[in-house]
Write a protein that holds these residues in place. Structure first.
Motif, PDB file in Angstrom:
ATOM      1  N   ASP A   9      -7.114  -1.117  -4.682  1.00  0.00           N
ATOM      2  CA  ASP A   9      -8.408  -1.336  -3.990  1.00  0.00           C
ATOM      3  C   ASP A   9      -9.403  -0.657  -4.196  1.00  0.00           C
ATOM      4  O   ASP A   9      -9.335   0.585  -3.897  1.00  0.00           O
ATOM      5  CB  ASP A   9      -8.244  -1.884  -2.653  1.00  0.00           C
ATOM      6  N   ILE A  12     -10.594   1.627  -1.242  1.00  0.00           N
ATOM      7  CA  ILE A  12      -9.535   2.652  -0.906  1.00  0.00           C
ATOM      8  C   ILE A  12      -9.496   3.652  -1.891  1.00  0.00           C
ATOM      9  O   ILE A  12      -9.546   4.793  -1.623  1.00  0.00           O
ATOM     10  CB  ILE A  12      -8.391   2.140  -0.848  1.00  0.00           C
ATOM     11  N   ARG A  88       1.930  -0.242  -2.601  1.00  0.00           N
ATOM     12  CA  ARG A  88       0.650  -0.446  -1.990  1.00  0.00           C
ATOM     13  C   ARG A  88       0.318   0.544  -1.093  1.00  0.00           C
ATOM     14  O   ARG A  88       0.950   1.082  -0.259  1.00  0.00           O
ATOM     15  CB  ARG A  88       0.314  -1.744  -1.525  1.00  0.00           C
ATOM     16  N   ASN A  90      -1.272   0.591   1.633  1.00  0.00           N
ATOM     17  CA  ASN A  90      -1.596  -0.209   3.118  1.00  0.00           C
ATOM     18  C   ASN A  90       0.066   0.211   3.499  1.00  0.00           C
ATOM     19  O   ASN A  90       0.211  -0.038   4.551  1.00  0.00           O
ATOM     20  CB  ASN A  90      -1.650  -1.599   2.842  1.00  0.00           C
ATOM     21  N   ASP A 101      -4.445  -4.339   6.557  1.00  0.00           N
ATOM     22  CA  ASP A 101      -5.241  -5.021   5.557  1.00  0.00           C
ATOM     23  C   ASP A 101      -6.450  -4.198   4.747  1.00  0.00           C
ATOM     24  O   ASP A 101      -6.509  -2.898   5.579  1.00  0.00           O
ATOM     25  CB  ASP A 101      -5.918  -6.397   5.940  1.00  0.00           C
ATOM     26  N   ASP A 102      -6.772  -4.407   3.688  1.00  0.00           N
ATOM     27  CA  ASP A 102      -7.700  -3.521   3.025  1.00  0.00           C
ATOM     28  C   ASP A 102      -9.074  -3.304   3.981  1.00  0.00           C
ATOM     29  O   ASP A 102      -9.489  -2.105   4.025  1.00  0.00           O
ATOM     30  CB  ASP A 102      -8.223  -4.104   1.753  1.00  0.00           C
TER      31      ASP A 102
END
Length: 405
Positions: A9, A12, A88, A90, A101-102
């Motif tokens: 992302d 991030i 990920r 996350n 979540d993002d």
């Protein structure tokens, strides 16, 4: 210690880059920076539900997964903070049962970094503060914290009074920070002990246990030791394979049963751990690009003790091994126990990380070298096992389209 990670992302990724620009290297880890950072954020760590704090060299992540399985089977909403992630970013923060979540992750990381310019906290310290912010904002019944490194000076060790603490299997790792003897390592791990809070400990070497007892005694923490204060219940049957996971399940159950803040019955715990999930721990890959209808497993074993535990699973079922090992890890200590049960050996690099040269490993231990996992698996008979690094395991899961959830 600087942690190097990437995120898909772009928000991030930009925040990770921002932290890297803020970061100030220092020789020793400690709690001073995280405490200042949390104070500026309103001390969210003081607004968490009952905390279960888990340290150890190996097995602490599995113990956290088993704790979560039991608690959620009992109907409890559970926050979880673990590291590292596999695919990920996350994965490190689970809020009331769901991976953050993002949008939420970008929000809490941004808020932390807004206060970090003159502190220069590490990425793990920033992650910890972000997790506490996310947890404090959402109602839950329990919170599980996995120690990142050591215990005494780990950023998670700012919780003043957890419900229960646990120490899983101990071994030599991260010696530049934790010491070169098992007693020194045990002393650091036992630093999570808190006055009046049960400290549940798996059986370890006499030197380690003596060190743990000394630290716990000084803190006023009652120690519950495997083989002395509790015994392994063989009827606990976790879905995670291996005799070591039976011990981790018993560690998790003893932590739960030693406290009175959150209720879980033994029968409920049994049901929960029967469906527990913890990726890259002797995980069979589903059909995908790397394992199209081929029996293929992945495990993150990256130090001698983890390799020995994995080797015990292979005793009755040898496999064709694909191994990649980080450059700062003990290659012989990882390879030797696994090679004893190998139908063949193929060595690969760990993508995007300094790693032991595959050709050099092949020359030293026999077998062959391959440029990557895809090439290593091409034409390799079943059953196959990819091991040696959590970073390699994460790359394998990503390439196979097997995303942890």
């Amino acid at each position: 210690m600087k942690e190097v990670v990437r995120a898909t992302d772009p928000r991030i990724a930009a925040l990770i880059e921002r932290q890297a620009n803020q970061y100030v290297e220092r020789e020793q880890i400690g709690l001073d920076r995280i405490r200042v950072l949390l104070d500026r954020l309103g001390n969210p760590q003081d607004r968490l539900p009952p905390v279960f704090h888990v340290a150890g060299t190996n097995g602490k992540g599995s113990t956290c997964a088993l704790l979560r399985a039991g608690l959620e089977e009992a109907g409890h909403r559970v926050h979880v903070f673990t590291s590292p992630h596999l695919v990920r970013y996350n994965e490190r923060i689970r809020v009331a049962g769901r991976l953050i979540d993002d949008d939420a992750l970008a929000d809490v990381m941004g808020r932390v970094l807004d206060h970090n310019d003159d502190i220069g906290a590490s990425l793990f310290e920033v992650n910890t503060a972000a997790a506490f912010l996310a947890f404090a904002a959402t109602t839950a019944d329990a919170c599980i914290l996995e120690v990142g490194l050591g215990g005494r000076l780990d950023a998670t060790n700012v919780i003043e009074r957890p419900a229960a603490c646990g120490i899983a299997s101990l071994g030599l790792d991260h010696q530049q920070y934790l010491g070169t003897t098992i007693a020194e390592v045990a002393t650091e791990k036992a630093g999570i002990a808190k006055s009046g809070v049960p400290l549940v400990v798996l059986r370890n070497s006499p030197e380690a246990l003596e060190a743990i007892e000394a630290v716990a005694g000084a803190q006023g923490a009652p120690v519950l030791l495997e083989g002395r204060d509790w015994t392994i219940d063989p009827t606990l049957s976790p879905s995670l394979p291996g005799a070591h996971q039976l011990r981790n399940a018993n560690l998790a159950w003893t932590m739960l049963s030693s406290q009175a803040l959150v209720t879980v019955t033994l029968e409920t715990f049994r049901r929960g751990i029967a469906g527990a999930d913890w990726p890259a721990r002797f995980q069979r890959l589903p059909d995908g690009p790397l394992a199209p209808e081929r029996e293929t497993y992945v495990d993150g074993a990256h130090n001698p003790d983890a390799a020995a535990a994995l080797a015990a699973i292979l005793v009755d079922r040898p496999m064709h091994l694909v191994i990649g090992i980080l450059a700062n890890k003990d290659a012989e200590g990882v390879i030797a126990p696994l090679a004893a049960h190998a139908l063949s050996l193929t060595f690969v690099p760990v993508p995007d990380h300094p790693s032991h040269d595959p050709a050099g490993l092949a020359a030293s231990f026999g077998g062959r070298a391959a440029p990557d996992v895809e090439a290593a698996l091409r034409g390799l008979p079943e059953p196959r096992l990819i091991a040696g690094s959590l970073y390699l395991a994460g790359d394998v899961l990503k390439r196979n389209g097997t995303l942890p959830d």
